[in-house]
Design an enzyme around this catalytic site. Structure first.
Site, PDB file in Angstrom:
ATOM      1  N   SER A  79       0.920  -1.503   0.005  1.00 19.68           N
ATOM      2  CA  SER A  79      -0.093   0.153   0.056  1.00 19.68           C
ATOM      3  C   SER A  79       1.107   1.236   0.050  1.00 19.68           C
ATOM      4  O   SER A  79       1.900   1.334  -0.746  1.00 19.68           O
ATOM      5  CB  SER A  79      -0.853   0.020   1.220  1.00 19.68           C
ATOM      6  OG  SER A  79      -1.929   1.129   1.089  1.00 19.68           O
ATOM      7  N   ASP A 115      -4.903  -4.309   5.993  1.00 20.15           N
ATOM      8  CA  ASP A 115      -5.155  -5.267   4.787  1.00 20.15           C
ATOM      9  C   ASP A 115      -3.949  -6.144   4.442  1.00 20.15           C
ATOM     10  O   ASP A 115      -2.771  -5.575   4.460  1.00 20.15           O
ATOM     11  CB  ASP A 115      -5.548  -4.441   3.646  1.00 20.15           C
ATOM     12  CG  ASP A 115      -6.046  -5.293   2.240  1.00 20.15           C
ATOM     13  OD1 ASP A 115      -6.479  -6.330   2.550  1.00 20.15           O
ATOM     14  OD2 ASP A 115      -5.600  -5.025   1.165  1.00 20.15           O
ATOM     15  N   HIS A 124      -2.341  -1.117  -3.585  1.00 23.97           N
ATOM     16  CA  HIS A 124      -3.296  -0.108  -3.211  1.00 23.97           C
ATOM     17  C   HIS A 124      -2.741   1.192  -4.071  1.00 23.97           C
ATOM     18  O   HIS A 124      -1.632   1.534  -3.763  1.00 23.97           O
ATOM     19  CB  HIS A 124      -3.412   0.174  -1.941  1.00 23.97           C
ATOM     20  CG  HIS A 124      -3.953  -0.924  -1.086  1.00 23.97           C
ATOM     21  ND1 HIS A 124      -3.976  -0.848   0.223  1.00 23.97           N
ATOM     22  CD2 HIS A 124      -4.637  -1.934  -1.539  1.00 23.97           C
ATOM     23  CE1 HIS A 124      -4.546  -2.098   0.709  1.00 23.97           C
ATOM     24  NE2 HIS A 124      -5.001  -2.922  -0.274  1.00 23.97           N
TER      25      HIS A 124
END
Length: 346
Positions: free
Chosen positions: A164, A284, A191
Site C-alpha cells: 500500500s 489489509d 493499493h
C-alpha cells in the site's frame, strides 16, 4: 487540527486548494510555498502534518525537494497535479521513491463535474496521511544487517505480494533484482489511486526483466510473469492456475484487497506459495498472510526501518503471520536463493 502546507507555483491553484481544505473541519492550511526553497525554509521553521506538492516546481524538481525534506524533517507528502502525462507518472513514482506517500489529480474549480468528488478525495487522503508516521530517508540506509531467508525446496511455486502506501519503490527494489529466468508467476496487489496503474507498470517495466501485466480474467499464470490487480477488481487465482477477477465487496474499505489475494493463494496453492506483505497503512493483508502461513506457505513482511508506513507489516507480525522480517533487498535475494535452491534439487 491537521496542519497543511501547500507547495504549488500557481497562485490560482494555491487559492483553490486553500479554499477546499480550509472549508473542511479539522484541517487548516498553515502556509503556502511557490517553490522548493520556500517549502524547505517553511518546514525547517514550522513542521506541518501533511504537505501537498506539485510534481514540478520552478527552482527545483519535486524530487529534489521531497528528498531534502524526507532526509531532514520527514513529513507525509502528497503529489497533487492538474494533469498527468506518461512522463509525469514516472516523476510521481520517482517522488514516491524519495518518500512521498500518495498521488492524486488536483481538483478542478467549482462548477466542474469532477470538483466535488476530487475535493472529497483530497480531503480524505490528507486525513488518512496525517495519521501515519513517516520515517527519515537517509541518502544511503545504514541499518541492521540481515541475511536472506533460506526458503525450503518445493516445486511449482507462486509468489503473492501485497503493498500500500510507499509500495511502488519497494516493488521496484524487489522485482528489478529478479533474473529473466525466474521460474514462478508473481501476483501483486498494490493499493493505488484510480488511473495511476498504467503509469506504475510503465515506470516498473523498463527496470524489470520479467514481463508485467495488468491482470485480466482467466489469464494463464506463466512462469516469470508478474500480474498486478487492476483498478476496482479483487485479484485471485483458480485451480487451473489462472487469474480470477472479482467485484465482490471491498475488504478493509479497499478493492483490490491484499487479503482477498492471499486467501485465494492459500486455498489453491497451500504450502507451494510465498506470501510477502510490504509497507502500508491499515490492516489489509495481515489476516490473509496468517492464513497462508497456517496453510504451509512461506511468509515474509517488510521490516520497520525500511517501511514508509509499518502498519500492514506490523499487524501481520502481531498476528504471528510472519516467518521472516526483512528489508526489500533481502526479500529479493531470498527469492533468488530459493530459485537457485529449487533448481539444484530438481
Amino acid at each position: 487540527m491537521i496542519k497543511v502546507l501547500i507547495v504549488e507555483d500557481s497562485i490560482a491553484a494555491q487559492q483553490l486548494l486553500t479554499h477546499i481544505l480550509n472549508g473542511e473541519p479539522g484541517i487548516q492550511v498553515i502556509g503556502t510555498a511557490c517553490n522548493g526553497a520556500e517549502a524547505i525554509k517553511f518546514v525547517n521553521k514550522i513542521k506541518p502534518d501533511v504537505i501537498t506538492m506539485d510534481y514540478y516546481l520552478p527552482d527545483a524538481t519535486g524530487l529534489q525537494v521531497a528528498r531534502e525534506i524526507m532526509e531532514t524533517k520527514p513529513v507525509p507528502i502528497i503529489i497533487v497535479s492538474a494533469t498527468w502525462t506518461a512522463d509525469q507518472y514516472s516523476e510521481a513514482f520517482n517522488l514516491m521513491e524519495a518518500g512521498a506517500v500518495g498521488t492524486m489529480k488536483r481538483p478542478p474549480g467549482p462548477g466542474h463535474s469532477e470538483h466535488e468528488s476530487l475535493a472529497k478525495e483530497l480531503v480524505q487522503l490528507i486525513k488518512s496521511m496525517s495519521e501515519i508516521k513517516v520515517v527519515r530517508r537517509l541518502p544511503k540506509f545504514k541499518g541492521k544487517q540481515f541475511e536472506a531467508a533460506q526458503i525450503p525446496f518445493l516445486a511449482r511455486r507462486i509468489v503473492a505480494i501485497g503493498a500500500s502506501t510507499g509500495g511502488p519503490p519497494v516493488l521496484d527494489t524487489i522485482l528489478s533484482q529478479l533474473p529473466a529466468d525466474y521460474p514462478y508467476p508473481i501476483t501483486v496487489v498494490q493499493h493505488i489511486a484510480d488511473g495511476f496503474l498504467d503509469g506504475l507498470v510503465n515506470w516498473l517495466q523498463p527496470k524489470c526483466k520479467l514481463k508485467i501485466h495488468i491482470a485480466t480474467n482467466n489469464q494463464a499464470l506463466e512462469p516469470g510473469h508478474i500480474y498486478i490487480a487492476p483498478d476496482r477488481f479483487h485479484l485471485g487465482v483458480t485451480a487451473q492456475e489462472q487469474t480470477m477477477l472479482s467485484t465482490a465487496e471491498p475488504e478493509h474499505g479497499i478493492r483490490p484487497s491484499v487479503c482477498y489475494l492471499f486467501r485465494s493463494i492459500a486455498k489453491i496453492y497451500g504450502s507451494r506459495a510465498i506470501g510477502i506483505l510490504l509497507t502500508g497503512m491499515g490492516k489489509d493483508g495481515a489476516e490473509g498472510l496468517k492464513l497462508m502461513r497456517e496453510n504451509g506457505a512461506i511468509t515474509i513482511v517488510q521490516d520497520k526501518d525500511t517501511s514508509a508506513v509499518f502498519g500492514m507489516p506490523n499487524e501481520a507480525i502481531k498476528l504471528g503471520a510472519a516467518q521472516f522480517i526483512l528489508p526489500p533487498d533481502k526479500i529479493a535475494q531470498s527469492l533468488i536463493l530459493q530459485q537457485t535452491s529449487d533448481q539444484q534439487k530438481r
